[in-house]
Design a protein around this motif. Structure first.
Motif, PDB file in Angstrom:
ATOM      1  N   ALA A  81       9.533 -11.123 -19.772  1.00 38.11           N
ATOM      2  CA  ALA A  81       9.377  -9.765 -19.258  1.00 38.11           C
ATOM      3  C   ALA A  81       8.078  -9.648 -18.469  1.00 38.11           C
ATOM      4  CB  ALA A  81       9.384  -8.759 -20.405  1.00 38.11           C
ATOM      5  N   LEU A  82       8.092  -8.813 -17.455  1.00 33.23           N
ATOM      6  CA  LEU A  82       6.897  -8.615 -16.642  1.00 33.23           C
ATOM      7  C   LEU A  82       5.923  -7.677 -17.357  1.00 33.23           C
ATOM      8  CD1 LEU A  82       8.447  -8.151 -13.072  1.00 33.23           C
ATOM      9  CD2 LEU A  82       7.577 -10.242 -14.129  1.00 33.23           C
ATOM     10  N   MET A  83       4.656  -8.008 -17.312  1.00 29.58           N
ATOM     11  CA  MET A  83       3.602  -7.136 -17.826  1.00 29.58           C
ATOM     12  C   MET A  83       3.080  -6.299 -16.663  1.00 29.58           C
ATOM     13  SD  MET A  83       0.017  -8.179 -19.672  1.00 29.58           S
ATOM     14  CE  MET A  83      -1.093  -6.948 -20.362  1.00 29.58           C
ATOM     15  N   MET A  84       3.361  -4.993 -16.709  1.00 25.66           N
ATOM     16  CA  MET A  84       2.978  -4.089 -15.627  1.00 25.66           C
ATOM     17  C   MET A  84       1.938  -3.100 -16.151  1.00 25.66           C
ATOM     18  SD  MET A  84       6.485  -3.511 -13.470  1.00 25.66           S
ATOM     19  CE  MET A  84       7.103  -2.137 -14.446  1.00 25.66           C
ATOM     20  N   LEU A  85       0.798  -3.053 -15.485  1.00 20.87           N
ATOM     21  CA  LEU A  85      -0.286  -2.179 -15.901  1.00 20.87           C
ATOM     22  C   LEU A  85      -0.448  -1.017 -14.928  1.00 20.87           C
ATOM     23  CD1 LEU A  85      -3.056  -4.680 -17.066  1.00 20.87           C
ATOM     24  CD2 LEU A  85      -1.260  -3.579 -18.414  1.00 20.87           C
ATOM     25  N   ASP A  86      -0.606   0.161 -15.492  1.00 23.08           N
ATOM     26  CA  ASP A  86      -0.911   1.354 -14.711  1.00 23.08           C
ATOM     27  C   ASP A  86      -2.424   1.566 -14.786  1.00 23.08           C
ATOM     28  OD1 ASP A  86      -1.415   3.912 -13.773  1.00 23.08           O
ATOM     29  OD2 ASP A  86       0.417   4.770 -14.616  1.00 23.08           O
ATOM     30  N   GLU A  87      -3.120   1.154 -13.732  1.00 29.48           N
ATOM     31  CA  GLU A  87      -4.565   1.337 -13.660  1.00 29.48           C
ATOM     32  C   GLU A  87      -4.929   2.378 -12.598  1.00 29.48           C
ATOM     33  OE1 GLU A  87      -7.550  -1.097 -14.529  1.00 29.48           O
ATOM     34  OE2 GLU A  87      -6.451  -2.668 -15.594  1.00 29.48           O
ATOM     35  N   VAL A  88      -4.036   3.338 -12.422  1.00 25.93           N
ATOM     36  CA  VAL A  88      -4.275   4.387 -11.438  1.00 25.93           C
ATOM     37  C   VAL A  88      -5.551   5.165 -11.771  1.00 25.93           C
ATOM     38  CG1 VAL A  88      -3.389   6.584 -10.554  1.00 25.93           C
ATOM     39  CG2 VAL A  88      -1.875   4.595 -10.713  1.00 25.93           C
ATOM     40  N   GLN A  89      -5.734   5.501 -13.051  1.00 26.69           N
ATOM     41  CA  GLN A  89      -6.914   6.275 -13.442  1.00 26.69           C
ATOM     42  C   GLN A  89      -8.053   5.398 -13.958  1.00 26.69           C
ATOM     43  OE1 GLN A  89      -7.939  10.129 -16.315  1.00 26.69           O
ATOM     44  NE2 GLN A  89      -5.969   9.985 -15.299  1.00 26.69           N
ATOM     45  N   CYS A  90      -7.731   4.297 -14.622  1.00 26.52           N
ATOM     46  CA  CYS A  90      -8.776   3.500 -15.272  1.00 26.52           C
ATOM     47  C   CYS A  90      -9.270   2.345 -14.421  1.00 26.52           C
ATOM     48  CB  CYS A  90      -8.290   2.980 -16.622  1.00 26.52           C
ATOM     49  SG  CYS A  90      -6.897   1.830 -16.553  1.00 26.52           S
ATOM     50  N   GLY A  91      -8.702   2.154 -13.218  1.00 27.44           N
ATOM     51  CA  GLY A  91      -9.095   1.041 -12.380  1.00 27.44           C
ATOM     52  C   GLY A  91     -10.222   1.351 -11.415  1.00 27.44           C
ATOM     53  N   VAL A  92     -10.535   0.401 -10.557  1.00 22.37           N
ATOM     54  CA  VAL A  92     -11.541   0.519  -9.494  1.00 22.37           C
ATOM     55  C   VAL A  92     -12.909   0.886 -10.066  1.00 22.37           C
ATOM     56  CG1 VAL A  92     -11.961   1.347  -7.145  1.00 22.37           C
ATOM     57  CG2 VAL A  92      -9.633   1.316  -8.029  1.00 22.37           C
ATOM     58  N   GLY A  93     -13.357   0.123 -11.052  1.00 20.85           N
ATOM     59  CA  GLY A  93     -14.705   0.278 -11.584  1.00 20.85           C
ATOM     60  C   GLY A  93     -14.884   1.340 -12.638  1.00 20.85           C
ATOM     61  N   VAL A 142      15.555  -6.116 -21.632  1.00 20.38           N
ATOM     62  CA  VAL A 142      14.182  -5.732 -21.303  1.00 20.38           C
ATOM     63  C   VAL A 142      13.699  -6.473 -20.057  1.00 20.38           C
ATOM     64  CG1 VAL A 142      11.778  -5.721 -22.064  1.00 20.38           C
ATOM     65  CG2 VAL A 142      13.603  -5.129 -23.671  1.00 20.38           C
ATOM     66  N   ALA A 143      13.265  -5.693 -19.076  1.00 23.54           N
ATOM     67  CA  ALA A 143      12.760  -6.260 -17.821  1.00 23.54           C
ATOM     68  C   ALA A 143      11.242  -6.332 -17.799  1.00 23.54           C
ATOM     69  CB  ALA A 143      13.233  -5.408 -16.638  1.00 23.54           C
ATOM     70  N   ALA A 144      10.581  -5.329 -18.406  1.00 26.37           N
ATOM     71  CA  ALA A 144       9.127  -5.237 -18.268  1.00 26.37           C
ATOM     72  C   ALA A 144       8.553  -4.290 -19.306  1.00 26.37           C
ATOM     73  CB  ALA A 144       8.757  -4.754 -16.863  1.00 26.37           C
ATOM     74  N   ILE A 145       7.245  -4.398 -19.490  1.00 25.24           N
ATOM     75  CA  ILE A 145       6.456  -3.424 -20.249  1.00 25.24           C
ATOM     76  C   ILE A 145       5.532  -2.743 -19.256  1.00 25.24           C
ATOM     77  CG2 ILE A 145       4.671  -3.128 -22.004  1.00 25.24           C
ATOM     78  CD1 ILE A 145       5.774  -5.571 -23.437  1.00 25.24           C
ATOM     79  N   LEU A 146       5.462  -1.422 -19.328  1.00 30.31           N
ATOM     80  CA  LEU A 146       4.561  -0.642 -18.474  1.00 30.31           C
ATOM     81  C   LEU A 146       3.602   0.131 -19.357  1.00 30.31           C
ATOM     82  CD1 LEU A 146       3.630   0.608 -15.786  1.00 30.31           C
ATOM     83  CD2 LEU A 146       5.521   2.247 -15.985  1.00 30.31           C
ATOM     84  N   ILE A 147       2.290  -0.088 -19.175  1.00 32.60           N
ATOM     85  CA  ILE A 147       1.311   0.543 -20.046  1.00 32.60           C
ATOM     86  C   ILE A 147      -0.012   0.750 -19.319  1.00 32.60           C
ATOM     87  CG2 ILE A 147       0.437  -1.644 -21.009  1.00 32.60           C
ATOM     88  CD1 ILE A 147       0.366  -0.136 -23.770  1.00 32.60           C
ATOM     89  N   GLU A 148      -0.732   1.797 -19.705  1.00 34.73           N
ATOM     90  CA  GLU A 148      -2.086   2.058 -19.214  1.00 34.73           C
ATOM     91  C   GLU A 148      -3.095   1.386 -20.155  1.00 34.73           C
ATOM     92  OE1 GLU A 148      -2.191   6.646 -18.262  1.00 34.73           O
ATOM     93  OE2 GLU A 148      -0.612   6.155 -19.719  1.00 34.73           O
ATOM     94  N   PRO A 149      -3.990   0.553 -19.659  1.00 35.50           N
ATOM     95  CA  PRO A 149      -5.026  -0.004 -20.534  1.00 35.50           C
ATOM     96  C   PRO A 149      -5.892   1.068 -21.187  1.00 35.50           C
ATOM     97  CG  PRO A 149      -4.889  -1.263 -18.514  1.00 35.50           C
ATOM     98  CD  PRO A 149      -4.021  -0.049 -18.321  1.00 35.50           C
ATOM     99  N   VAL A 150      -6.084   2.176 -20.498  1.00 34.08           N
ATOM    100  CA  VAL A 150      -6.714   3.354 -21.086  1.00 34.08           C
ATOM    101  C   VAL A 150      -5.888   4.560 -20.665  1.00 34.08           C
ATOM    102  CG1 VAL A 150      -8.801   4.737 -21.359  1.00 34.08           C
ATOM    103  CG2 VAL A 150      -9.004   2.305 -20.801  1.00 34.08           C
ATOM    104  N   PHE A 191       0.816  -1.211   0.000  1.00 39.00           N
ATOM    105  CA  PHE A 191       0.000   0.000   0.000  1.00 39.00           C
ATOM    106  C   PHE A 191       0.854   1.267   0.000  1.00 39.00           C
ATOM    107  CE2 PHE A 191      -2.896  -3.210   1.661  1.00 39.00           C
ATOM    108  CZ  PHE A 191      -3.960  -3.017   0.792  1.00 39.00           C
ATOM    109  N   THR A 192       0.427   2.203  -0.816  1.00 37.34           N
ATOM    110  CA  THR A 192       1.091   3.493  -0.976  1.00 37.34           C
ATOM    111  C   THR A 192       0.084   4.604  -0.678  1.00 37.34           C
ATOM    112  OG1 THR A 192       0.509   3.770  -3.312  1.00 37.34           O
ATOM    113  CG2 THR A 192       2.484   2.460  -2.825  1.00 37.34           C
ATOM    114  N   ASN A 193       0.503   5.839  -0.925  1.00 33.70           N
ATOM    115  CA  ASN A 193      -0.387   6.988  -0.730  1.00 33.70           C
ATOM    116  C   ASN A 193      -0.853   7.594  -2.041  1.00 33.70           C
ATOM    117  OD1 ASN A 193       0.107   7.313   2.309  1.00 33.70           O
ATOM    118  ND2 ASN A 193       2.174   7.386   1.469  1.00 33.70           N
ATOM    119  N   SER A 194      -0.286   7.146  -3.165  1.00 35.10           N
ATOM    120  CA  SER A 194      -0.580   7.793  -4.440  1.00 35.10           C
ATOM    121  C   SER A 194      -0.158   6.909  -5.600  1.00 35.10           C
ATOM    122  CB  SER A 194       0.192   9.123  -4.543  1.00 35.10           C
ATOM    123  OG  SER A 194       1.595   8.872  -4.614  1.00 35.10           O
ATOM    124  N   GLY A 195      -0.598   7.296  -6.803  1.00 33.30           N
ATOM    125  CA  GLY A 195      -0.185   6.597  -8.001  1.00 33.30           C
ATOM    126  C   GLY A 195       1.289   6.761  -8.288  1.00 33.30           C
TER     127      GLY A 195
END
Length: 393
Positions: free
Chosen positions: A210-222, A176-184, A92-96
């Protein structure tokens, strides 16, 4: 003379003193219909009574103890997230922004512990936004984000959004270690990544390790009508960044990961003084309890369809102001012909709040529980703003 608040924001001339559902009240008494929700943060509206009651009850009991000790509310929220997602573990963090920092560390530590310390490069895409820390701006790579902040953190390779051939070629590199992408993409202009692309990224990660890393900070949680946006494509990531909506307005973020992806993050490798405190996790538990309900998510999709139909009609009626509608669920973008910031300002006069984004897009990120009557009122006020712009031209 510099103001007492560091002048890093171009603020609108508005000062809100009260919020209620989808409405904000200015100090002078004016009411504004809020389609920004604090940039997708107030997922359940302003001053949501269930969240307020939860926060007050926790505040009367225990605020903060630090992660030197077990935190029951944190354990409950972690268990809830693990049960609802692909993840085996949660930090757990405090922010994206903080979530991005950990995701980057997690990917590099994973390969270090696997005996391949040269695998440090993280592939990212143009138009992306991953926060404003040193890692976040280096990951995005745009001049707007990075100008004046050199030397940038190394280890990121930027590709054109949607260029599959470039991605396949880049993945051949041994570092290459990972891909980081926003689904939206949010800041990039509400650009959903096609489901076939997410599936392709999963496949190429499986091929290369490589690890698939998704940034769902804005598009997540419903926000998109699924608990997390990647669920539309039927894929699962290795690591996922979450924040904004998960706290319903209280600062809270998280990094979700599989046991394998998180294997390098042992005791002492990361920490947070405030992250996962009792206040934040109490609210996060209530948000997840509400938003993860399939009936609630069905409601989000129904509201999104209603909104989308009205917006399509609005575009047809005002072709000199608007061009098209795009997005997923209640993460909606209106591609503008007029300058999007002019549309935002016209909205102030019409008593409606929207958020500009890249590609001259107007972002609409309303509360996920916005009442149907407020959707109708939103469309009327957007119509008023568009008409006012037409009369000026």
């Amino acid at each position: 003379m510099i103001p007492s608040v560091l002048p890093t924001y171009n603020r609108a001339p508005l000062s809100f003193v009260k919020g209620e559902g989808s409405w904000l009240f200015e100090a002078d008494g004016r009411r504004f219909l809020d389609l920004g929700a604090g940039i997708a943060v107030n997922a359940l509206g302003h001053a949501n009574p269930e969240l307020a009651s939860t926060l007050k009850a926790q505040a009367d009991t225990l605020w903060h103890v630090s992660n030197l000790y077990n935190i029951p509310q944190q354990q409950e929220l972690a268990d809830r997230l693990v049960a609802a997602t692909f993840a085996d573990t949660v930090f757990f963090t405090n922010s994206g922004t903080e979530s991005c920092e950990l995701a980057v560390k997690m990917a590099r530590k994973y390969w270090y512990d696997k005996g391949q310390p040269e695998r440090t490069t993280i592939i990212t895409f143009d138009g992306s936004f991953h926060g404003r820390s040193s890692a976040g701006i280096a990951a995005a790579g745009s001049e707007k984000m990075t100008k004046g902040f050199a030397p940038l953190l190394p280890g990121f390779r930027h590709l054109k959004f949607g260029d599959h051939d470039a991605l396949k070629e880049a993945m051949k590199a041994p570092d290459v270690a990972a891909i980081l992408i926003e689904p939206v993409q949010g800041e990039g202009g509400i650009r959903p990544l096609p489901e076939v692309c997410l599936k392709g990224i999963r496949a190429v990660c499986d091929e290369t390790g490589a690890l698939m890393m998704l940034d769902e900070v804005q598009c997540g949680v419903g926000r998109t009508g699924k608990l997390f946006a990647h669920e539309w494509a039927g894929v699962t990531p290795d690591v996922m960044m979450v924040a904004k909506g998960i706290g319903g307005g209280f600062p809270l973020g998280a990094v979700l990961a599989t046991e394998e992806a998180a294997s390098g993050m042992t005791a002492g490798t990361h920490g947070s003084t405030y992250g996962g405190n009792p206040l934040g996790c109490a609210v996060g538990n209530k948000v997840m309890q509400i938003v993860s309900d399939p009936a609630f998510l069905d409601g989000v999709n129904a509201k999104a369809n209603r909104f989308r139909q009205g917006l399509e009609a609005l575009v047809d009626q005002h072709p000199t102001v608007f061009e098209s509608v795009r997005g997923l669920g209640l993460m909606i973008g209106i591609k503008c012909k007029a300058l999007n910031t002019d549309v935002v300002k016209a909205g102030y006069d019409a008593g409606i709040l929207t958020v500009p984004a890249g590609d001259n897009v107007l972002r609409l990120l309303p509360a996920l529980n916005i009442p149907d009557e407020d959707i109708t009122e939103s469309l009327a006020r957007l119509e008023q703003a568009a008409t006012a712009l037409e009369q000026k031209s």
